[in-house]
Design a protein around this motif. Structure first.
Motif, PDB file in Angstrom:
ATOM      1  N   ARG A 125      47.301  84.211  10.536  1.00 25.76           N
ATOM      2  CA  ARG A 125      46.293  84.684  10.965  1.00 25.76           C
ATOM      3  C   ARG A 125      45.271  83.627  11.163  1.00 25.76           C
ATOM      4  NH1 ARG A 125      44.512  87.555  14.963  1.00 25.76           N
ATOM      5  NH2 ARG A 125      42.674  89.033  14.440  1.00 25.76           N
ATOM      6  N   ARG A 126      44.984  82.905  10.376  1.00 24.20           N
ATOM      7  CA  ARG A 126      43.871  81.832  10.387  1.00 24.20           C
ATOM      8  C   ARG A 126      44.338  80.918  11.713  1.00 24.20           C
ATOM      9  NH1 ARG A 126      42.279  79.524   4.445  1.00 24.20           N
ATOM     10  NH2 ARG A 126      41.754  81.349   3.520  1.00 24.20           N
ATOM     11  N   ASP A 127      45.627  80.331  11.726  1.00 25.11           N
ATOM     12  CA  ASP A 127      46.084  79.679  12.904  1.00 25.11           C
ATOM     13  C   ASP A 127      45.840  80.266  14.234  1.00 25.11           C
ATOM     14  OD1 ASP A 127      46.728  77.593  10.967  1.00 25.11           O
ATOM     15  OD2 ASP A 127      48.807  78.248  10.835  1.00 25.11           O
ATOM     16  N   GLN A 128      46.259  81.609  14.325  1.00 27.40           N
ATOM     17  CA  GLN A 128      45.840  82.320  15.360  1.00 27.40           C
ATOM     18  C   GLN A 128      44.427  82.309  16.061  1.00 27.40           C
ATOM     19  OE1 GLN A 128      46.492  86.472  15.013  1.00 27.40           O
ATOM     20  NE2 GLN A 128      47.504  86.472  17.177  1.00 27.40           N
ATOM     21  N   ILE A 129      43.660  82.736  14.960  1.00 29.21           N
ATOM     22  CA  ILE A 129      42.133  82.793  15.187  1.00 29.21           C
ATOM     23  C   ILE A 129      41.526  81.374  15.745  1.00 29.21           C
ATOM     24  CG2 ILE A 129      39.859  82.778  14.265  1.00 29.21           C
ATOM     25  CD1 ILE A 129      40.962  85.125  12.238  1.00 29.21           C
ATOM     26  N   LYS A 130      41.996  80.259  14.975  1.00 31.78           N
ATOM     27  CA  LYS A 130      41.619  78.977  15.226  1.00 31.78           C
ATOM     28  C   LYS A 130      42.276  78.459  16.741  1.00 31.78           C
ATOM     29  CE  LYS A 130      42.216  73.931  13.769  1.00 31.78           C
ATOM     30  NZ  LYS A 130      43.112  73.246  13.140  1.00 31.78           N
ATOM     31  N   SER A 131      43.476  78.663  16.984  1.00 31.39           N
ATOM     32  CA  SER A 131      43.929  78.474  18.485  1.00 31.39           C
ATOM     33  C   SER A 131      43.155  79.249  19.324  1.00 31.39           C
ATOM     34  CB  SER A 131      45.318  78.586  18.724  1.00 31.39           C
ATOM     35  OG  SER A 131      45.832  79.746  18.169  1.00 31.39           O
ATOM     36  N   LYS A 132      42.851  80.703  19.219  1.00 33.67           N
ATOM     37  CA  LYS A 132      42.099  81.163  20.317  1.00 33.67           C
ATOM     38  C   LYS A 132      40.770  80.571  20.405  1.00 33.67           C
ATOM     39  CE  LYS A 132      43.930  85.963  20.223  1.00 33.67           C
ATOM     40  NZ  LYS A 132      43.575  87.196  20.187  1.00 33.67           N
ATOM     41  N   ALA A 135      40.757  77.356  22.504  1.00 34.82           N
ATOM     42  CA  ALA A 135      41.070  77.706  23.985  1.00 34.82           C
ATOM     43  C   ALA A 135      39.786  78.104  24.474  1.00 34.82           C
ATOM     44  CB  ALA A 135      42.266  78.910  23.944  1.00 34.82           C
ATOM     45  N   GLN A 136      39.102  79.029  23.950  1.00 32.52           N
ATOM     46  CA  GLN A 136      37.708  79.149  24.381  1.00 32.52           C
ATOM     47  C   GLN A 136      36.781  78.326  24.430  1.00 32.52           C
ATOM     48  OE1 GLN A 136      36.558  82.662  21.824  1.00 32.52           O
ATOM     49  NE2 GLN A 136      37.583  84.169  23.192  1.00 32.52           N
ATOM     50  N   THR A 137      36.835  77.192  23.498  1.00 30.79           N
ATOM     51  CA  THR A 137      35.571  76.171  23.561  1.00 30.79           C
ATOM     52  C   THR A 137      36.225  74.942  24.235  1.00 30.79           C
ATOM     53  OG1 THR A 137      36.619  75.288  21.538  1.00 30.79           O
ATOM     54  CG2 THR A 137      34.823  76.812  21.326  1.00 30.79           C
ATOM     55  N   GLY A 138      37.483  74.791  24.366  1.00 31.58           N
ATOM     56  CA  GLY A 138      38.081  73.657  25.275  1.00 31.58           C
ATOM     57  C   GLY A 138      38.105  72.350  24.324  1.00 31.58           C
ATOM     58  N   LYS A 139      37.811  72.555  23.154  1.00 29.69           N
ATOM     59  CA  LYS A 139      37.612  71.469  21.922  1.00 29.69           C
ATOM     60  C   LYS A 139      38.686  71.460  20.723  1.00 29.69           C
ATOM     61  CE  LYS A 139      32.999  69.978  23.592  1.00 29.69           C
ATOM     62  NZ  LYS A 139      31.713  69.460  22.951  1.00 29.69           N
ATOM     63  N   LYS A 140      38.851  70.405  20.161  1.00 30.40           N
ATOM     64  CA  LYS A 140      39.543  70.725  18.944  1.00 30.40           C
ATOM     65  C   LYS A 140      38.563  71.074  17.813  1.00 30.40           C
ATOM     66  CE  LYS A 140      42.255  68.001  15.596  1.00 30.40           C
ATOM     67  NZ  LYS A 140      41.919  68.780  14.468  1.00 30.40           N
ATOM     68  N   LEU A 141      38.936  72.026  17.191  1.00 30.40           N
ATOM     69  CA  LEU A 141      38.076  72.776  16.257  1.00 30.40           C
ATOM     70  C   LEU A 141      38.664  72.597  14.632  1.00 30.40           C
ATOM     71  CD1 LEU A 141      35.615  74.978  15.958  1.00 30.40           C
ATOM     72  CD2 LEU A 141      37.496  76.724  16.105  1.00 30.40           C
TER      73      LEU A 141
END
Length: 183
Positions: A125-132, A135-141
């Motif tokens: 779930r953490r990975d899923q939230i992070k990848s979303k 995608a929204q910010t267009g930057k590595k988070l």
């Protein structure tokens, strides 16, 4: 305020040197600074020595050399730290490391954030939230996850200087304010 200016100036100087070296030098310098800043945070006596004007620069440099003997720090960072010792600026090292990290993140297109939930999230779930969010910010988070049962439910997200408080606690507070006003 003066300390912040000093820290920025020295961090920018080391960052520029790292860029001039090319390759992964900047990242290596940042890693070295963070490692030393962590040592200073874990051993507050060192910070007291570095900040104390009673100790002369040579004594501070000797203490620093003892610490650096136990760490694998690049020669450039050793020279940089020696300069800080000579100029009586070792007390600013934690702030220099923080600002250097900021410069490095900007150069690499990295944004740091913190997600607070009421319950611990599974790794998937953490990975899923992070990848979303990426995608929204267009930057590595780079996202830190924390648990705070006091938010009751929902999430609190801080990315950069933006804060999204979608916690149940915050919504209950808004409802309470609306009831008080009579809306």
């Amino acid at each position: 305020m003066t300390g912040n200016i000093i820290a920025r100036r020295y961090a920018k100087a080391l960052f520029s040197l790292g860029l001039g070296q090319g390759g992964d030098a900047v990242s290596a310098y940042g890693k070295d600074l963070e490692e030393l800043a962590a040592v200073l945070e874990n051993v507050p006596e060192l910070m007291r020595v570095f900040a104390n004007p009673i100790f002369v620069a040579a004594e501070k440099k000797a203490v620093l050399d003892g610490v650096l003997a136990k760490l694998a720090v690049s020669p450039m960072v050793k020279n940089f730290l020696g300069l800080l010792a000579e100029k009586e600026r070792l007390a600013f090292l934690p702030e220099i490391a923080v600002y250097f990290r900021t410069l490095l993140d900007e150069a690499q297109g990295v944004v740091r954030g913190r997600l607070v939930t009421a319950l611990n999230l599974a790794e998937a779930r953490r990975d899923q939230i992070k990848s979303k969010l990426e995608a929204q910010t267009g930057k590595k988070l780079v996202l830190d996850f924390a648990v705070d049962p006091e938010i009751l439910g929902g999430v609190m997200l801080k990315v950069g200087d933006k804060v999204l408080d979608a916690s149940l606690r915050a919504q209950l507070q808004i409802l309470k304010e609306q009831i008080k006003r009579g809306d």
